[in-house]
Design a protein around this motif. Structure first.
Motif, short mmCIF file in Angstrom:
data_model
loop_
_atom_site.label_atom_id
_atom_site.label_comp_id
_atom_site.label_asym_id
_atom_site.label_seq_id
_atom_site.Cartn_x
_atom_site.Cartn_y
_atom_site.Cartn_z
N MET A 31 26.10 41.46 48.29
CA MET A 31 27.13 42.42 48.67
C MET A 31 27.72 43.03 47.40
O MET A 31 28.25 42.30 46.55
N ALA A 32 27.61 44.33 47.28
CA ALA A 32 28.07 45.04 46.08
C ALA A 32 29.28 45.88 46.48
O ALA A 32 29.15 46.79 47.29
N ILE A 33 30.42 45.53 45.96
CA ILE A 33 31.64 46.17 46.45
C ILE A 33 32.27 47.04 45.36
O ILE A 33 32.51 46.58 44.25
N VAL A 34 32.46 48.31 45.71
CA VAL A 34 33.09 49.24 44.76
C VAL A 34 34.57 49.28 45.09
O VAL A 34 34.97 49.80 46.13
N THR A 35 35.36 48.71 44.22
CA THR A 35 36.80 48.60 44.50
C THR A 35 37.58 49.55 43.58
O THR A 35 37.00 50.34 42.84
N GLY A 36 38.88 49.44 43.65
CA GLY A 36 39.74 50.24 42.79
C GLY A 36 41.00 49.45 42.49
O GLY A 36 41.08 48.25 42.81
N ARG A 37 41.97 50.11 41.96
CA ARG A 37 43.23 49.42 41.64
C ARG A 37 43.86 48.86 42.92
O ARG A 37 43.76 49.47 43.98
N GLY A 38 44.48 47.71 42.80
CA GLY A 38 45.20 47.14 43.94
C GLY A 38 44.32 46.53 45.01
O GLY A 38 44.74 46.39 46.16
N LYS A 39 43.08 46.19 44.67
CA LYS A 39 42.14 45.71 45.68
C LYS A 39 41.75 44.25 45.44
O LYS A 39 40.73 43.79 45.94
N ARG A 40 42.55 43.54 44.66
CA ARG A 40 42.15 42.18 44.31
C ARG A 40 42.06 41.24 45.51
O ARG A 40 41.32 40.27 45.48
N ALA A 41 42.81 41.56 46.55
CA ALA A 41 42.78 40.69 47.74
C ALA A 41 41.36 40.58 48.30
O ALA A 41 41.01 39.57 48.91
N ILE A 42 40.53 41.61 48.06
CA ILE A 42 39.15 41.56 48.56
C ILE A 42 38.38 40.43 47.87
O ILE A 42 37.72 39.63 48.51
N GLU A 43 38.52 40.37 46.55
CA GLU A 43 37.81 39.31 45.81
C GLU A 43 38.30 37.93 46.22
O GLU A 43 37.52 36.99 46.37
N ASP A 44 39.61 37.80 46.40
CA ASP A 44 40.15 36.50 46.79
C ASP A 44 39.67 36.09 48.18
O ASP A 44 39.45 34.91 48.45
N HIS A 45 39.51 37.08 49.05
CA HIS A 45 39.09 36.76 50.42
C HIS A 45 37.70 36.15 50.45
O HIS A 45 37.45 35.19 51.20
N PHE A 46 36.79 36.70 49.63
CA PHE A 46 35.42 36.19 49.64
C PHE A 46 35.23 35.12 48.57
O PHE A 46 34.26 35.12 47.82
N ASP A 47 36.19 34.25 48.46
CA ASP A 47 36.15 33.16 47.48
C ASP A 47 36.80 31.94 48.15
O ASP A 47 37.50 32.08 49.16
N ILE A 48 36.55 30.78 47.59
CA ILE A 48 37.18 29.56 48.13
C ILE A 48 38.66 29.57 47.72
O ILE A 48 38.99 29.92 46.59
N SER A 49 39.53 29.20 48.65
CA SER A 49 40.93 29.00 48.29
C SER A 49 41.18 27.49 48.30
O SER A 49 41.35 26.87 49.34
N TYR A 50 41.16 26.90 47.10
CA TYR A 50 41.21 25.43 47.02
C TYR A 50 42.49 24.86 47.62
O TYR A 50 42.45 23.87 48.35
N GLU A 51 43.62 25.50 47.31
CA GLU A 51 44.90 24.99 47.84
C GLU A 51 44.87 24.93 49.36
O GLU A 51 45.20 23.92 49.97
N LEU A 52 44.42 26.07 49.93
CA LEU A 52 44.38 26.17 51.39
C LEU A 52 43.42 25.13 51.98
O LEU A 52 43.75 24.42 52.93
#
Ligand code: G1P
Length: 277
Positions: A57-78
């Protein structure tokens, strides 16, 4: 290991837009992260791509889009918090997605249109055919997903393919519109395409929706494509160059599509998926 460059493995997701139609919701949240029920739009798109056999999956993002990267990653705390509780099952689906594919990102620093966004993704795609999925066109089909249908067609015809559907004539100015030679009831060999024509100038009422399969020569064409409608570099204009060589098919897909870029379409999708259960 040699990769098979004739097979479609990668899906490009242009996701740099501002989502102004959903302000204030999209002030600090990317529009691709707006949920239909409990799942963000972009996750529906990624799941459709996985179902089509794609794994990159190749995602072209822009400013203010970091939530996308966090979503497709493990959230250890959670994960740690809810481990062993009944809530753990809520993460099953997203975990499956994360395990089924890899994600790579690049940023589009200026908003110069969909064609420009796709060209920005070239570094993530390279010299191979690929899919493009616009997450705000949410598609659903009980049998095979729309992208899976298109990958199958690609394997047969080996050229660029756009998904189309009939729209009311007065709405042609919201879409890329195609015309061409009917090969059979679902397939058209495109010989003309226009970005957002007024109804009186539209070559038909067949509108392109946000699913494309593109051959990699599109990048060279895009580099040469001048700004078109709205002063933006349009993928529709670049595809017209391929179409003139007889290399673009339009496919009337099986399934439903919701325009989640509009509030009406978003509400319709929400009701549809809620009722579907
Ligand atoms: C883009 C394309 C258009 C296509 C549409 C599908 O427009 O430029 O050709 O019909 O996606 O959703 P946008 O909706 O980004 O303005």
């Amino acid at each position: 290991m040699m990769t098979d460059q004739t097979k479609i493995k990668k899906c490009l997701f242009p996701a740099a837009g501002y989502g102004t139609r959903f302000l204030p919701a999209t002030k600090a949240i990317p529009k691709e992260m707006l949920p239909v029920l409990t799942k963000p739009l972009l996750q529906y798109g990624v799941e459709e791509a996985i179902e089509a056999g794609l794994d990159t999956m190749a995602i072209v993002t822009g400013r203010g889009k970091r939530a996308i990267e966090d979503h497709f990653d493990i959230s250890y705390e959670l994960e740690h918090q809810i481990k062993g509780t009944s809530k753990e099952s809520y993460l099953t689906e997203i975990r499956r997605v994360i395990n089924a594919c890899t994600f790579s990102y690049t940023r589009q620093t200026e908003m110069k249109g969909l064609g420009h966004a796709i060209l920005t993704g070239e570094t993530l795609i390279g010299d191979e055919p690929f899919a493009v999925l616009l997450a705000d066109d949410l598609c659903d089909n009980d049998a095979k997903g729309v992208l899976a249908q298109m990958v199958e067609l690609y394997n047969e015809y080996r050229c660029s393919i756009v998904a189309v559907e009939e729209v009311p004539k007065e709405e042609t100015n919201k879409y890329g519109v195609i015309a061409g030679k009917v090969l059979h009831d679902k397939l058209i060999q495109v010989d003309n395409m226009v970005e957002k024509p007024e109804p009186k100038d539209a070559p038909s009422n067949l509108a392109i929706i946000g699913r494309y399969i593109l051959t990699p020569d599109i990048f060279d064409i895009l580099r040469e494509t001048k700004p078109g409608r709205g002063g933006e570099i349009q993928i529709t204009d670049a595809l017209l160059q391929q179409a003139k060589q007889g290399k673009v098919l339009a496919y009337k897909f099986d399934g439903r599509r919701f325009d989640c870029g509009s509030v009406d379409g978003f509400v319709e999708a929400t009701n549809y998926f809620y009722q579907k259960g």
